[in-house]
Design a protein around this motif. Structure first.
Motif, PDB file in Angstrom:
ATOM      1  N   ILE A  93      34.658  35.116  24.280  1.00 54.55           N
ATOM      2  CA  ILE A  93      35.250  33.935  25.284  1.00 54.55           C
ATOM      3  C   ILE A  93      35.576  34.699  26.450  1.00 54.55           C
ATOM      4  O   ILE A  93      35.448  34.305  27.615  1.00 54.55           O
ATOM      5  N   THR A  94      36.153  35.759  26.357  1.00 54.09           N
ATOM      6  CA  THR A  94      36.672  36.806  27.388  1.00 54.09           C
ATOM      7  C   THR A  94      35.475  37.408  28.198  1.00 54.09           C
ATOM      8  O   THR A  94      35.608  37.296  29.406  1.00 54.09           O
ATOM      9  N   GLY A  95      34.207  37.408  27.499  1.00 57.26           N
ATOM     10  CA  GLY A  95      33.137  37.878  28.411  1.00 57.26           C
ATOM     11  C   GLY A  95      32.601  36.728  29.432  1.00 57.26           C
ATOM     12  O   GLY A  95      32.335  36.977  30.284  1.00 57.26           O
ATOM     13  N   LEU A  96      32.855  35.449  28.534  1.00 55.10           N
ATOM     14  CA  LEU A  96      32.292  34.397  29.526  1.00 55.10           C
ATOM     15  C   LEU A  96      33.341  34.096  30.884  1.00 55.10           C
ATOM     16  O   LEU A  96      33.075  33.685  31.597  1.00 55.10           O
ATOM     17  N   ARG A  97      34.607  34.738  30.467  1.00 54.11           N
ATOM     18  CA  ARG A  97      35.648  34.461  31.537  1.00 54.11           C
ATOM     19  C   ARG A  97      35.093  35.302  32.660  1.00 54.11           C
ATOM     20  O   ARG A  97      35.559  35.010  33.880  1.00 54.11           O
ATOM     21  N   ILE A  98      34.293  36.125  32.403  1.00 51.93           N
ATOM     22  CA  ILE A  98      33.914  37.192  33.531  1.00 51.93           C
ATOM     23  C   ILE A  98      32.860  36.380  34.290  1.00 51.93           C
ATOM     24  O   ILE A  98      32.845  36.242  35.718  1.00 51.93           O
ATOM     25  N   LEU A  99      31.793  35.688  33.616  1.00 48.37           N
ATOM     26  CA  LEU A  99      31.081  34.866  34.309  1.00 48.37           C
ATOM     27  C   LEU A  99      31.757  33.954  35.289  1.00 48.37           C
ATOM     28  O   LEU A  99      31.327  33.605  36.429  1.00 48.37           O
ATOM     29  N   GLU A 100      32.876  33.350  34.729  1.00 50.67           N
ATOM     30  CA  GLU A 100      33.297  32.233  35.334  1.00 50.67           C
ATOM     31  C   GLU A 100      34.168  32.921  36.699  1.00 50.67           C
ATOM     32  O   GLU A 100      34.012  32.227  37.879  1.00 50.67           O
ATOM     33  N   ALA A 101      34.877  34.134  36.440  1.00 47.19           N
ATOM     34  CA  ALA A 101      35.184  34.703  37.951  1.00 47.19           C
ATOM     35  C   ALA A 101      34.259  35.044  38.943  1.00 47.19           C
ATOM     36  O   ALA A 101      34.387  35.086  39.956  1.00 47.19           O
ATOM     37  N   ARG A 102      32.992  35.480  38.181  1.00 42.37           N
ATOM     38  CA  ARG A 102      31.921  35.691  39.432  1.00 42.37           C
ATOM     39  C   ARG A 102      31.669  34.454  39.972  1.00 42.37           C
ATOM     40  O   ARG A 102      31.302  34.831  41.372  1.00 42.37           O
ATOM     41  N   ALA A 103      31.425  33.565  39.367  1.00 37.73           N
ATOM     42  CA  ALA A 103      31.203  32.284  40.167  1.00 37.73           C
ATOM     43  C   ALA A 103      32.349  31.746  41.108  1.00 37.73           C
ATOM     44  O   ALA A 103      31.848  31.474  42.278  1.00 37.73           O
ATOM     45  N   ARG A 104      33.536  32.031  40.546  1.00 33.56           N
ATOM     46  CA  ARG A 104      34.665  31.686  41.743  1.00 33.56           C
ATOM     47  C   ARG A 104      34.624  32.613  42.889  1.00 33.56           C
ATOM     48  O   ARG A 104      34.897  32.255  43.940  1.00 33.56           O
TER      49      ARG A 104
END
Length: 544
Positions: A93-104
């Motif tokens: 989940i923490t790794g997926l939050r990196i993806l979210e931050a990249r999209a943001r």
């Protein structure tokens, strides 16, 4: 019917567009100013060296062992940590939050370009009232056709969008630090839980051996009672101690199963799935006598939670500038370009003007600047700036507190490790003395030199001292684990490794077009600190 003579020619339209582009280029060259404070890394007090620096068991070095768990020389522990890294669900989940931050971050970068744009097209049947103004001068029933493109571009004159990019960039790096922090916590928790499991296994084994010893004492008491040497009180006391010892075994077994279930969850597996890995009992992990630590100042670089706290403050600092930009006028460029044709009369005329919509005479455009300034905002904007500033100050204080807690955790774990080693030596001597006391008490009781209370006391003391020795040996391991966690060790495990599992990437790519955001690269150590400041370029290439 449109009057072609009143419309601009295609050449005039091109000239107008070129003028707009030139005007825009001049505005961009000005590059505006970025209002709001620039982030400066806060100062945090930290000691120059450890309080235990003079202890011969403490060695300082430039860095902490990246795979510190190998110091226990336990292949089972090595395998468990590897499985946890690959399968732990909260880490994913923490790794997926990196993806979210990249999209943001991509959204923030996109805000630097025309914020509103659309291609439009319409075919509208109009019917005008007979009583409408000038209705006698026009056909009241006609079709109107339009195709074109329009856009609105708010210029980043006060650096609002650049500050937003700064905030998003800092948040992205913070999400990477959060991933590292989760990995540090995961490796430490797997090692700690594994130590708890091995400790409970040893305690169960010790309790069973003590129960066997107490059974021998019960047999002696029963024999002496049958021979009329002692009263039934000795038998009752012996049986009480034995059954009490036996009763503690199921409690220990319950704790063992719960610890195993906790370890299964850390490995992303259902309860009982790791039994094959743990089948071989290996005893409590043995920690080395010496420990190598880095200097306290290295905590500021190594600890991911400290980096995350710093980056959270940096992102919030940029948000102050975003809020302040609303105090000033907003300058925008708007433009519209397209083709328009209207038909009046019957169906035949309607088709004719559909064909004429792409003629040069159907071309139209409009463009120009606009200014918006919410002058009467009743203090809302100023109070929003104050809100953002208060939040920023909170995060600055939180950063300093995080550094203090890191130093405390390191010192606590280091002194715990050293003193547990010293305590083990004394406790080992105590166990040996207790074992000898039990042997002597049984002999003397058999010979009638002492009553059974002396036997009970020595057996009870032996069990207590053996449990204390077990817990002390376990605390050596757990304190060493806590020390490496406090030093920020273990996040290097992900270097060169994928942050998100291949199966997850495949699933996400089937569902959504992630473009070049997948797969996310594993952040490099040297990329963990740099922040965008006032040197941010006017434009960054958008994430398509």
């Amino acid at each position: 019917m449109c009057n072609n003579d009143a419309k601009p020619t295609m050449y005039e339209g091109r000239w107008a567009i070129a003028s707009a582009v030139s005007l825009l280029s001049m505005v961009l060259l000005l590059d505006g100013c970025a209002v709001g404070p620039d982030f400066v890394k806060p100062e945090a007090e930290i000691q120059e060296n450890w309080n235990e620096k003079d202890d011969s068991r403490v060695a300082t070095q430039a860095d902490v062992a990246s795979q510190w768990w190998r110091a226990f020389s336990d292949p089972t522990l090595d395998q468990l940590i590897k499985l946890a890294y690959q399968q732990n669900l909260p880490l994913q989940i923490t790794g997926l939050r990196i993806l979210e931050a990249r999209a943001r971050l991509g959204i923030a970068i996109g805000q630097q370009f025309p914020q509103q744009q659309e291609v439009f097209g319409s075919a509208t049947k109009e019917g005008v009232s007979e009583n409408a103004p000038n209705s006698s001068f026009r056909d009241r029933n006609y079709w109107d056709y339009q195709v074109g493109f329009d856009a609105v571009w708010e210029l980043d004159f006060w650096g609002k969008f650049r500050r937003d990019v700064q905030a998003a960039h800092a948040s992205l790096i913070a999400s990477e630090a959060d991933y590292d922090d989760a990995l540090v916590s995961l490796t430490a928790e797997v090692a700690r839980t594994y130590t708890v499991i091995r400790t409970l296994e040893v305690r169960i084994e010790l309790t069973r051996k003590n129960a066997e010893l107490q059974e021998e004492g019960l047999k002696i008491a029963e024999s002496r009672f049958r021979n009329g040497v002692v009263t039934e009180l000795d038998v009752a006391q012996s049986r009480t101690l034995l059954e009490s010892t036996r009763a503690s075994i199921p409690q220990l077994q319950s704790g063992l199963r719960q610890a195993q279930n906790a370890l299964s969850t850390l490995l992303g597996q259902p309860p009982g799935a790791i039994q094959t890995v743990l089948n071989e009992k290996k005893g409590i992990p043995t920690a080395p006598a010496e420990v190598a630590v880095s200097m306290p100042a290295e905590l500021l670089r190594r600890r991911p939670d400290i980096r995350s706290a710093e980056l959270a403050a940096a992102a919030q600092c940029a948000r102050i500038g975003i809020a302040k930009a609303d105090l000033y006028p907003r300058f925008s460029l708007f433009g519209e370009i397209g083709l328009q044709s209207s038909s009046q009369g019957g169906v035949q005329s309607n088709h004719a003007h559909m064909d004429n919509i792409f003629d040069s005479g159907s071309f139209f455009y409009s463009f120009g600047p606009s200014v918006q300034w919410p002058f009467f905002n009743y203090g809302r904007i100023e109070n929003n700036v104050r809100v953002q500033d208060a939040r920023f100050q909170q995060l600055l204080v939180n950063y300093k507190n995080t550094v203090l807690k890191a130093a405390q955790e390191s010192e606590d774990a280091l002194i715990g490790f050293l003193k547990s080693q010293e305590s083990t030596t004394y406790t080992q001597n105590s166990v040996q003395a207790a074992q000898r006391s039990v042997e002597i008490a049984l002999v003397q009781y058999r010979e009638g030199a002492v009553d059974y209370q002396r036997v009970l006391d020595t057996q009870r003391a032996l069990l207590q001292e053996e449990i204390r020795l077990t817990e002390t040996r376990s605390s050596i391991a757990t304190n060493l684990i806590a020390l490496y966690k406090a030093l920020g060790g273990g996040w290097e495990l992900r270097q060169g490794q994928p942050i998100i599992a291949e199966s997850t990437l495949t699933e996400m790519q089937k569902r959504t077009n992630w473009g070049r955001l997948l797969p996310p690269p594993s952040p490099k150590p040297e990329d963990l600190h740099p922040l965008l400041t006032r040197d941010v370029p006017v434009f960054k290439k958008p994430y398509w």
